[in-house]
Design a protein around this motif. Structure first.
Motif, PDB file in Angstrom:
ATOM      1  N   GLY A 108       0.839  -1.204   0.000  1.00  0.00           N
ATOM      2  CA  GLY A 108       0.000   0.000   0.000  1.00  0.00           C
ATOM      3  C   GLY A 108       0.869   1.246   0.000  1.00  0.00           C
ATOM      4  N   PHE A 109       1.936   1.149   0.751  1.00  0.00           N
ATOM      5  CA  PHE A 109       2.833   2.293   0.899  1.00  0.00           C
ATOM      6  C   PHE A 109       3.476   2.665  -0.440  1.00  0.00           C
ATOM      7  N   THR A 110       4.068   1.690  -1.077  1.00  0.00           N
ATOM      8  CA  THR A 110       4.754   1.967  -2.346  1.00  0.00           C
ATOM      9  C   THR A 110       3.769   2.345  -3.443  1.00  0.00           C
ATOM     10  N   GLU A 111       2.586   1.809  -3.352  1.00  0.00           N
ATOM     11  CA  GLU A 111       1.555   2.119  -4.340  1.00  0.00           C
ATOM     12  C   GLU A 111       1.283   3.630  -4.406  1.00  0.00           C
ATOM     13  N   VAL A 112       1.083   4.211  -3.232  1.00  0.00           N
ATOM     14  CA  VAL A 112       0.804   5.648  -3.184  1.00  0.00           C
ATOM     15  C   VAL A 112       2.014   6.457  -3.655  1.00  0.00           C
ATOM     16  N   LEU A 113       3.170   6.010  -3.227  1.00  0.00           N
ATOM     17  CA  LEU A 113       4.384   6.697  -3.666  1.00  0.00           C
ATOM     18  C   LEU A 113       4.476   6.672  -5.192  1.00  0.00           C
ATOM     19  N   ALA A 114       4.212   5.503  -5.743  1.00  0.00           N
ATOM     20  CA  ALA A 114       4.320   5.339  -7.186  1.00  0.00           C
ATOM     21  C   ALA A 114       3.405   6.314  -7.913  1.00  0.00           C
ATOM     22  N   LYS A 115       2.212   6.477  -7.380  1.00  0.00           N
ATOM     23  CA  LYS A 115       1.262   7.403  -8.000  1.00  0.00           C
ATOM     24  C   LYS A 115       1.833   8.807  -8.105  1.00  0.00           C
ATOM     25  N   GLU A 116       2.681   9.144  -7.169  1.00  0.00           N
ATOM     26  CA  GLU A 116       3.290  10.474  -7.173  1.00  0.00           C
ATOM     27  C   GLU A 116       4.635  10.438  -7.904  1.00  0.00           C
TER      28      GLU A 116
END
Lengths: 320, 320
Positions: A183-191
């Motif tokens: 979940g953490f990396t997912e949000v980062l990736a979006k940015e």
DNA sequence: CTGAAAGCGCTAACAC
DNA sequence: GTGTTAGCGCTTTCAG
């Protein structure tokens, strides 16, 4: 015979006989045999609780929640520990089920096929706890670790951090830690951001490991401005290390952990974290079992309680 | 019938029938009913483990030791928690005994009269753990807390400290903490020294309480040159507080805790402590039960294992 | 080597 | 109100 009636406070018994029986029981040091009772009545007031570990405070805290509500009922918890090993889980589960408990509370949603079949076939309430990301066999109470990871990522980004490191356990079987990471990396990736560095550990004192890993990572990747730890204990170690080194937290580097353990209250600086609602989860799970074991036709089923962990921003996650 | 034989791998069954039975069992999803089995065979492979609390790491660690050796046997631990309440202990014990376990492992030597009678009457191995200062019902494995207190007092005096403060839990029912305190003051008294100050707490985060109590006490009794904490967690809090305040440890003030918890390894300075041998105690206790439950005539009885805790002087207890 | 029969100590249903 | 009876699902003993 009558004796059985008084010992269980059931129906019509005169006070006289009741007293006589109680008297006799006491002087004889009589302790009823629950095994026989259970066999005869087809009712066993045990709740199987299956957890991966006792070695950090998280599961004992869940246990405390379970104990709290079960104490008000005739139900008794029996715990089994799996050490995060699916094989062991299967075995422990089998052993427990062979006692025909009134319900089972089991950590996680990931189980071997055999375990799942047993659980389904048992015909008793099953509550899977700690995690809600996935499909439950029956009831389920926990938090979404994926969502928790996302939430923390957002908070960190919003606070203006850019070079983020991740530190966690080297446990392929700790699905909850894995989901948080995802979940953490997912949000980062979006940015358009990627984790700048990562480090995993196993065994040893978590506090000490937190120190070591932090040192290693800071040396390797000096541009880091934030470290996300997969649990509070290593986070606390990291915090202590930074303070020792005279690193300004959160000025130079921000920190956050996960779990919301009580321990954090005593640290020199309050580590940002997220409460995993452990006691609450234990309580809710036990409540489901208790409620359903009262009814006859197993009325309920499929309850799903998702708690929402809140960020406790502490002092180590501040807007830059 | 025969089925029973193959499921338990007992005696003479032809491979043919054995296979047939196993086959059938699998397809039917058959799980044997231990209740019936236990009733018929008068044998229950459960070991009752009764402990006061799960809220600090000490008992979970004992549990881990117990698990380790019981895993090698058909025995299964069932734990009950008393919250340091003799009433509850009695109730929990009663419940457990009514399952006719193969043995009981119970913390401490102090129990209500009723509890003692039950234990004596149960006719099964009873191992009282953690403490050896007193009379055991049957077997007993632990450390002498009185001796532990004395040992620490001697070490502190030998290192040249004179104005000693004591910080502990406000738990009249924690007999082990009490015994440590008694042993501690006894040695001091022999040297004509009295505790300069003392402080007790209850509830809350031990780490935070350690900080608070240390602050309070140092303010009230500035001449203190040593603080003895009844557990490592409050000791760690005290240590962190002192470091925060720029107090020289152990130059200005020495510190020591008790338990030898793993956590200490990650602290900025190594707190002096004393290992309570928790895992070892769990292991030894479980071993006694395992050994005796194998025999027929309950050969053993009255084993007494006193472990000797060693001082880990860390860096906070140095000769002045 | 395999089947049959008798309980284990209780509860539940039913008489008295 | 109180006693009687028949199992609960296994293990155990004893015949085949």
């Amino acid at each position: 015979m009558t004796v059985s009636r008084v010992l269980r406070n059931r129906g019509d018994v005169s006070q006289a006989t009741r007293d006589r029986v109680l008297e006799a029981a006491k002087t004889l040091g009589y302790v009823p045999n629950k095994i026989a009772g259970a066999l005869a009545s087809q009712r066993v007031n045990l709740v199987a609780v299956i957890i991966p570990s006792l070695s950090n405070m998280v599961f004992p805290e869940v246990m405390m929640g379970i104990n709290e509500v079960l104490d008000e009922t005739p139900l008794q918890p029996v715990v089994g520990v799996t050490n995060y090993d699916p094989q062991r889980e299967e075995k422990v589960l089998y052993e427990m089920l062979s006692w025909r408990p009134s319900g089972v509370i089991i950590a996680g949603l990931e189980h071997s096929d055999a375990a799942k079949s047993m659980l389904k076939a048992a015909g008793i309430p099953v509550v899977e706890i700690m995690d809600t990301d996935g499909e439950a066999i029956d009831a389920c109470v926990g938090i979404s670790h994926r969502r928790a990871g996302r939430k923390m990522a957002k908070a960190i980004l919003k606070a203006g951090y850019k070079n983020i490191g991740f530190l966690g356990t080297k446990m392929p079987l700790d699905h909850r830690a894995r989901k948080r990471f995802e979940g953490f990396t997912e949000v980062l990736a979006k940015e358009g951001i990627e984790i700048s560095d990562r480090e995993f550990y196993e065994g040893g004192s978590a506090l000490a490991k937190g120190r070591e890993m932090t040192e290693v990572m800071l040396e390797r990747t000096p541009e880091l401005d934030f470290m996300y730890y997969s649990n509070d204990m290593i986070g606390a170690g990291g915090l202590l290390y930074c303070l020792d080194q005279g690193i300004n937290v959160p000025g130079q580097i921000g920190l956050a952990g996960f779990n919301g353990v009580e321990l954090l209250d005593g640290l020199p600086r309050q580590l940002a974290t997220m409460d995993a609602c452990r006691k609450e989860i234990g309580r809710a799970a036990a409540q489901i079992i208790a409620d359903r074991s009262g009814e006859s036709g197993d009325t309920g089923g499929g309850e799903r309680i998702e708690l929402s962990p809140k960020i406790a921003a502490g002092q180590t996650l501040k807007r830059r």
